[in-house]
Design a protein around this motif. Structure first.
Motif, PDB file in Angstrom:
ATOM      1  N   ALA A   4     -27.303  17.730  35.789  1.00  9.78           N
ATOM      2  CA  ALA A   4     -27.429  16.541  34.947  1.00  9.78           C
ATOM      3  C   ALA A   4     -27.232  16.970  33.499  1.00  9.78           C
ATOM      4  N   GLY A   5     -26.622  16.112  32.719  1.00  8.29           N
ATOM      5  CA  GLY A   5     -26.322  16.483  31.347  1.00  8.29           C
ATOM      6  C   GLY A   5     -24.982  17.169  31.228  1.00  8.29           C
ATOM      7  N   ASP A   6     -24.151  17.038  32.307  1.00  4.29           N
ATOM      8  CA  ASP A   6     -22.765  17.526  32.282  1.00  4.29           C
ATOM      9  C   ASP A   6     -22.645  19.039  32.154  1.00  4.29           C
ATOM     10  N   ASP A   7     -23.637  19.763  32.598  1.00  8.94           N
ATOM     11  CA  ASP A   7     -23.567  21.218  32.586  1.00  8.94           C
ATOM     12  C   ASP A   7     -23.237  21.735  33.978  1.00  8.94           C
ATOM     13  N   VAL A   8     -22.631  22.898  34.031  1.00  9.88           N
ATOM     14  CA  VAL A   8     -22.357  23.584  35.290  1.00  9.88           C
ATOM     15  C   VAL A   8     -23.040  24.939  35.235  1.00  9.88           C
ATOM     16  N   VAL A   9     -23.725  25.313  36.315  1.00 12.42           N
ATOM     17  CA  VAL A   9     -24.423  26.595  36.347  1.00 12.42           C
ATOM     18  C   VAL A   9     -23.984  27.396  37.563  1.00 12.42           C
ATOM     19  N   LEU A  10     -24.097  28.704  37.439  1.00 13.07           N
ATOM     20  CA  LEU A  10     -23.780  29.627  38.520  1.00 13.07           C
ATOM     21  C   LEU A  10     -25.055  30.367  38.905  1.00 13.07           C
ATOM     22  N   LYS A  11     -25.360  30.341  40.194  1.00 14.14           N
ATOM     23  CA  LYS A  11     -26.560  31.024  40.668  1.00 14.14           C
ATOM     24  C   LYS A  11     -26.238  32.498  40.919  1.00 14.14           C
ATOM     25  N   VAL A  12     -26.947  33.373  40.196  1.00 17.31           N
ATOM     26  CA  VAL A  12     -26.782  34.817  40.360  1.00 17.31           C
ATOM     27  C   VAL A  12     -28.160  35.428  40.573  1.00 17.31           C
ATOM     28  N   ARG A  13     -28.428  35.827  41.839  1.00 15.43           N
ATOM     29  CA  ARG A  13     -29.721  36.437  42.181  1.00 15.43           C
ATOM     30  C   ARG A  13     -30.896  35.600  41.664  1.00 15.43           C
ATOM     31  N   ASP A  14     -30.943  34.351  42.103  1.00 15.96           N
ATOM     32  CA  ASP A  14     -32.036  33.413  41.798  1.00 15.96           C
ATOM     33  C   ASP A  14     -32.127  33.028  40.322  1.00 15.96           C
ATOM     34  N   GLU A  15     -31.106  33.359  39.537  1.00 19.21           N
ATOM     35  CA  GLU A  15     -31.066  32.935  38.137  1.00 19.21           C
ATOM     36  C   GLU A  15     -29.857  32.032  37.946  1.00 19.21           C
ATOM     37  N   TYR A  16     -30.054  30.903  37.267  1.00 26.04           N
ATOM     38  CA  TYR A  16     -28.982  29.928  37.070  1.00 26.04           C
ATOM     39  C   TYR A  16     -28.408  30.087  35.658  1.00 26.04           C
ATOM     40  N   LEU A  17     -27.137  30.486  35.595  1.00 24.94           N
ATOM     41  CA  LEU A  17     -26.492  30.803  34.319  1.00 24.94           C
ATOM     42  C   LEU A  17     -25.508  29.707  33.924  1.00 24.94           C
ATOM     43  N   PRO A  18     -25.535  29.264  32.663  1.00 19.69           N
ATOM     44  CA  PRO A  18     -24.542  28.287  32.193  1.00 19.69           C
ATOM     45  C   PRO A  18     -23.127  28.855  32.344  1.00 19.69           C
ATOM     46  N   VAL A  19     -22.216  28.027  32.797  1.00 22.00           N
ATOM     47  CA  VAL A  19     -20.832  28.455  33.003  1.00 22.00           C
ATOM     48  C   VAL A  19     -19.978  28.049  31.804  1.00 22.00           C
ATOM     49  N   ILE A  64     -10.960  38.432  19.485  1.00 22.25           N
ATOM     50  CA  ILE A  64     -12.247  38.938  19.981  1.00 22.25           C
ATOM     51  C   ILE A  64     -13.204  37.758  20.064  1.00 22.25           C
ATOM     52  N   LEU A  65     -13.746  37.528  21.259  1.00 26.64           N
ATOM     53  CA  LEU A  65     -14.527  36.320  21.504  1.00 26.64           C
ATOM     54  C   LEU A  65     -15.960  36.455  21.004  1.00 26.64           C
ATOM     55  N   ASP A  66     -16.480  35.345  20.484  1.00 30.90           N
ATOM     56  CA  ASP A  66     -17.875  35.233  20.057  1.00 30.90           C
ATOM     57  C   ASP A  66     -18.612  34.464  21.144  1.00 30.90           C
ATOM     58  N   ILE A  67     -19.477  35.143  21.875  1.00 29.69           N
ATOM     59  CA  ILE A  67     -20.087  34.560  23.073  1.00 29.69           C
ATOM     60  C   ILE A  67     -20.912  33.313  22.756  1.00 29.69           C
ATOM     61  N   THR A  68     -21.819  33.446  21.809  1.00 30.81           N
ATOM     62  CA  THR A  68     -22.660  32.285  21.480  1.00 30.81           C
ATOM     63  C   THR A  68     -21.833  31.168  20.847  1.00 30.81           C
ATOM     64  N   GLY A  69     -20.827  31.558  20.067  1.00 26.51           N
ATOM     65  CA  GLY A  69     -19.946  30.552  19.476  1.00 26.51           C
ATOM     66  C   GLY A  69     -19.167  29.796  20.530  1.00 26.51           C
ATOM     67  N   LEU A  70     -18.719  30.499  21.594  1.00 23.04           N
ATOM     68  CA  LEU A  70     -18.012  29.844  22.692  1.00 23.04           C
ATOM     69  C   LEU A  70     -18.910  28.853  23.421  1.00 23.04           C
ATOM     70  N   HIS A  71     -20.182  29.232  23.604  1.00 23.05           N
ATOM     71  CA  HIS A  71     -21.109  28.321  24.282  1.00 23.05           C
ATOM     72  C   HIS A  71     -21.317  27.053  23.467  1.00 23.05           C
ATOM     73  N   ARG A  72     -21.483  27.222  22.145  1.00 23.37           N
ATOM     74  CA  ARG A  72     -21.654  26.038  21.293  1.00 23.37           C
ATOM     75  C   ARG A  72     -20.394  25.181  21.304  1.00 23.37           C
ATOM     76  N   LEU A  73     -19.231  25.833  21.285  1.00 21.24           N
ATOM     77  CA  LEU A  73     -17.971  25.092  21.324  1.00 21.24           C
ATOM     78  C   LEU A  73     -17.811  24.364  22.652  1.00 21.24           C
ATOM     79  N   SER A  74     -18.244  25.013  23.728  1.00 16.69           N
ATOM     80  CA  SER A  74     -18.188  24.383  25.051  1.00 16.69           C
ATOM     81  C   SER A  74     -19.060  23.136  25.107  1.00 16.69           C
ATOM     82  N   GLN A  75     -20.272  23.238  24.536  1.00 20.99           N
ATOM     83  CA  GLN A  75     -21.173  22.085  24.516  1.00 20.99           C
ATOM     84  C   GLN A  75     -20.580  20.951  23.690  1.00 20.99           C
ATOM     85  N   ALA A  76     -19.966  21.299  22.554  1.00 17.47           N
ATOM     86  CA  ALA A  76     -19.371  20.276  21.695  1.00 17.47           C
ATOM     87  C   ALA A  76     -18.217  19.568  22.399  1.00 17.47           C
ATOM     88  N   LYS A  77     -17.419  20.317  23.174  1.00 14.76           N
ATOM     89  CA  LYS A  77     -16.294  19.706  23.885  1.00 14.76           C
ATOM     90  C   LYS A  77     -16.780  18.774  24.988  1.00 14.76           C
TER      91      LYS A  77
END
Length: 706
Positions: free
Chosen positions: A584-599, A672-685
């Protein structure tokens, strides 16, 4: 020649001397002071005084002169040290530092502060030295000595002011010194003669470029002259010797300042001043040993180089590495390349790498440079809080890039003050739970792969999980009881977050920790916290060794190649459809060893064409940024490589999701990618367009993870 050309050299050396002075003062045992430490503090003040007098920095010169005289009494055993006197000395050092900064900014130091510290130091000289003599010689003698000392101080001060403040209490008035200049050009000789005329009466000067001799008569010591000369020429280019043949004539000359001081320290009886004169005459003989000249000669093997020049060399070496990579790529593409060419390219590659490492090492500075600032921070902060703290440093020889050293100091200061205020308990509280009254704060640094790990550890109360969650709810932060401890500890970095019960001048305003995290992330690093209630907290900072060279993971998305900082890459895997969830909230997560990671789908965030859109056919690279883990979907892992970082903002502009750029071996530019910047950009898109979960629903489970 303009003497202001030498200002920068003086400012840099004075900064180092003040830092050394502070370190020795903090390490000083007032019950049993080390004579070597007292001598080192005295020499630092003496050198600064000499340079300040040369360049006309009057306030700094007079402050250091009064301070130097006090230190001289301390090292002779005439001034009994106490903790509060050391505090005053530290305050004097701070004021000298402020004066230095004022002159650096071409401003006059604060006059009120200057007068106050001078008065304080003079008061110590008049009162404390008399008390020490009283304890050593008995009350009747001490009273006379104190009276004599008061008159001597007034006489000495008047004599120094009449001489322009350039005199030294260790030199007898009217001494003749010979100053020999070796291999000094005409312009420098003229400048030096003019400066010496300000320090005494130049009787004669003659010679040539190889050796030029100047005879100076006055009350300036050889130390002062050496300090002045060394700001203009190298230490080995000057020789200062006393003219012994003049001693009999000078012995008949009255010494208004020296004799009473000597009388005070020996015996207040009237006949003693006459006996003190020969001692004053013999003092220049100490310079015959010239212990400092050996030290200066050793130091002359190093040179001061502008950081801009070093950066330029590093940039050129980076270009060389890129060119070498291009040639290597070309040779590898040749089917019939002969062995000699291949061997030559291998040798070029090895030499280029060695050259790169050697040049990069020029910028590397030991962490001792950073850690040396914290004994004072701990001392002052612990004093304000009424706590007893022991500071331990480990890994001081660990090296870090100069640009990072300068930027890490403020974040570390915040973390240290936070540990002292919130972490380590009051002495009575510690004793009540069976701990030593003295808390322990450890600063440690060590290399970890291609990174440096800096730790701020305390043996305090540790963090209270429930208290942090309660405070977070008060601040309307999105928290839950199922959060991991690691996520709960990260709450202290939220803007405006503070658990302090009251605001003090140390902490409690909710500012600082968020800035710490932001600054460390700006350096390409991350902050981790480990804490156990009742046992203490360990804050770990992971930084790249340098910002000029980066160990990266080359990835491919569509036809584009990108670089991920290797320090942020944890693992990679092939996602299964059963592990992908549309939230919910238009997010996608990947389950990795019982931890859900934003995709984060890089092809979608950066609008890369002809990329793989099916996550189950992509590769998920698990990365970490801002204390969180993410799953980045890429088409292919190309491999690890070391890249030369090119600042994108300087050459183009700031690009969201991109931290910098580099040039690959084939001549192409890779971002060279900025990880946190990519996440913020992904949320904005996602907020502005259709989210991934709606575009490709067949790839994800409809049910949310429980």
């Amino acid at each position: 020649m303009d003497i202001t050309d030498f200002f920068d050299t003086f400012f840099e050396e004075a900064e180092e001397l003040l830092a050394d002075m502070e370190q020795h003062l903090l390490e000083l045992d007032v019950e049993d002071p080390d004579s070597e430490q007292l001598n080192a503090i005295f020499r630092a003040a003496h050198s600064i005084k000499g340079g300040a007098g040369t360049f006309g920095f009057t306030a700094l010169q007079k402050t250091t002169h009064i301070f130097e005289n006090l230190l001289d009494h301390a090292r002779k055993g005439e001034l009994a040290l106490r903790a509060d006197l050391v505090d005053t000395f530290l305050e004097a050092k701070d004021i000298m530092h402020d004066q230095l900064n004022a002159y650096r900014s071409e401003e006059e130091p604060d006059q009120e502060t200057f007068e106050r510290i001078c008065q304080t130091l003079q008061q110590i000289a008049l009162e404390e030295i008399g008390k020490s003599l009283e304890a050593a010689e008995g009350a009747p003698v001490a009273n006379a000595a104190s009276s004599s000392d008061t008159k001597a101080a007034s006489s000495q001060k008047a004599s120094e002011e009449e001489a322009g403040g350039a005199g030294d209490s260790s030199a007898a008035s009217g001494d003749m010194l010979k100053v020999a200049l070796l291999n000094v050009g005409e312009k420098d000789r003229t400048l030096l003669v003019e400066e010496l005329e300000q320090l005494g009466d130049v009787q004669s000067h003659s010679g040539d470029e190889s050796r030029y001799e100047i005879f100076l008569q006055g009350n300036t010591s050889a130390d002062d002259i050496e300090a002045v000369m060394c700001f203009i020429i190298e230490p080995e280019q000057v020789e200062v010797t006393a003219i012994e043949s003049e001693a009999p004539a000078l012995a008949d000359t009255p010494e208004p300042a020296q004799a009473p001081v000597q009388a005070k320290s020996q015996d207040p009886a009237p006949e003693k001043p006459a006996e003190a004169a020969p001692k004053a005459e013999k003092k220049p003989e100490k310079k015959a040993e010239k212990p400092k000249s050996k030290k200066a000669a050793a130091e002359s093997s190093s040179i001061r180089v502008s950081v801009d020049k070093v950066d330029q060399i590093i940039n050129l070496v980076g270009e060389l590495i890129i060119t070498q990579s291009m040639l290597d790529q070309t040779v590898s593409d040749l089917e019939d390349a002969n062995s000699s060419l291949q061997n030559g390219m291998s040798l070029l590659q090895r030499n280029a790498r060695d050259l790169q490492e050697s040049v990069m090492s020029i910028r590397m500075i030991p962490m001792e440079f950073v850690f040396s600032r914290f004994p004072r921070v701990v001392r002052d902060t612990a004093g304000k809080l009424g706590k007893e703290i022991e500071l331990v440093t480990e890994g001081k020889s660990t090296e870090l890039d100069k640009s990072l050293v300068e930027r890490i100091t403020d974040p570390l200061t915040h973390l240290v003050r936070n540990s002292l205020d919130h972490g380590i308990e009051m002495p009575d509280e510690r004793e009540a739970v069976g701990k030593p009254r003295t808390g322990k704060l450890t600063l440690a640094a060590r290399h970890q792969g291609g990174n440096i790990l800096i730790e701020v550890k305390d043996d305090g109360a540790g963090m209270d999980r429930e208290r942090l969650l309660a405070k977070a709810r008060e601040n309307d932060l999105n928290v839950s009881d199922t959060m991991s401890d690691e996520d709960v500890w990260q709450l202290i970095f939220a803007p405006g977050f503070s658990t302090a019960k009251e605001v003090t001048d140390v902490s409690g305003r909710g500012v600082g920790m968020d800035v710490v995290k932001r600054n460390i992330q700006g350096m390409g690093g991350r902050v981790e916290i480990q804490s156990k209630k009742g046992e203490g907290t360990n804050t770990r900072i992971v930084l790249p060794l340098t910002l000029a060279i980066l160990d990266g993971m080359s990835i491919k998305v569509g036809a584009e190649k990108f670089i991920l900082p290797l320090s942020a890459v944890l693992e990679s895997l092939q996602p299964a459809k059963g592990d992908m969830y549309a939230m919910a909230g238009d997010d996608v997560v990947l389950k990795v060893r019982d931890e859900y990671l934003p995709v984060i789908a890089i092809h979608e965030v950066l609008d890369v064409e002809n990329a793989i859109t099916d996550p189950t056919k992509s590769i998920a690279v698990i990365v970490q940024g801002e204390g969180r883990r993410y799953a980045m979907l890429v088409d292919e892992l190309v491999g690890q490589q070391q890249v030369v970082v090119k600042n994108l903002e300087d050459n183009y502009r700031k690009v969201p999701g991109i931290s910098a750029a580099t040039i690959l071996g084939d001549g192409s530019v890779s971002l060279i990618l900025d990880i946190t910047g990519l996440h913020r950009l992904s949320q904005a898109k996602k907020e502005s367009g259709r989210p991934v979960s709606q575009q490709n629903p067949k790839y994800f489970k409809e049910a949310e993870p429980s």
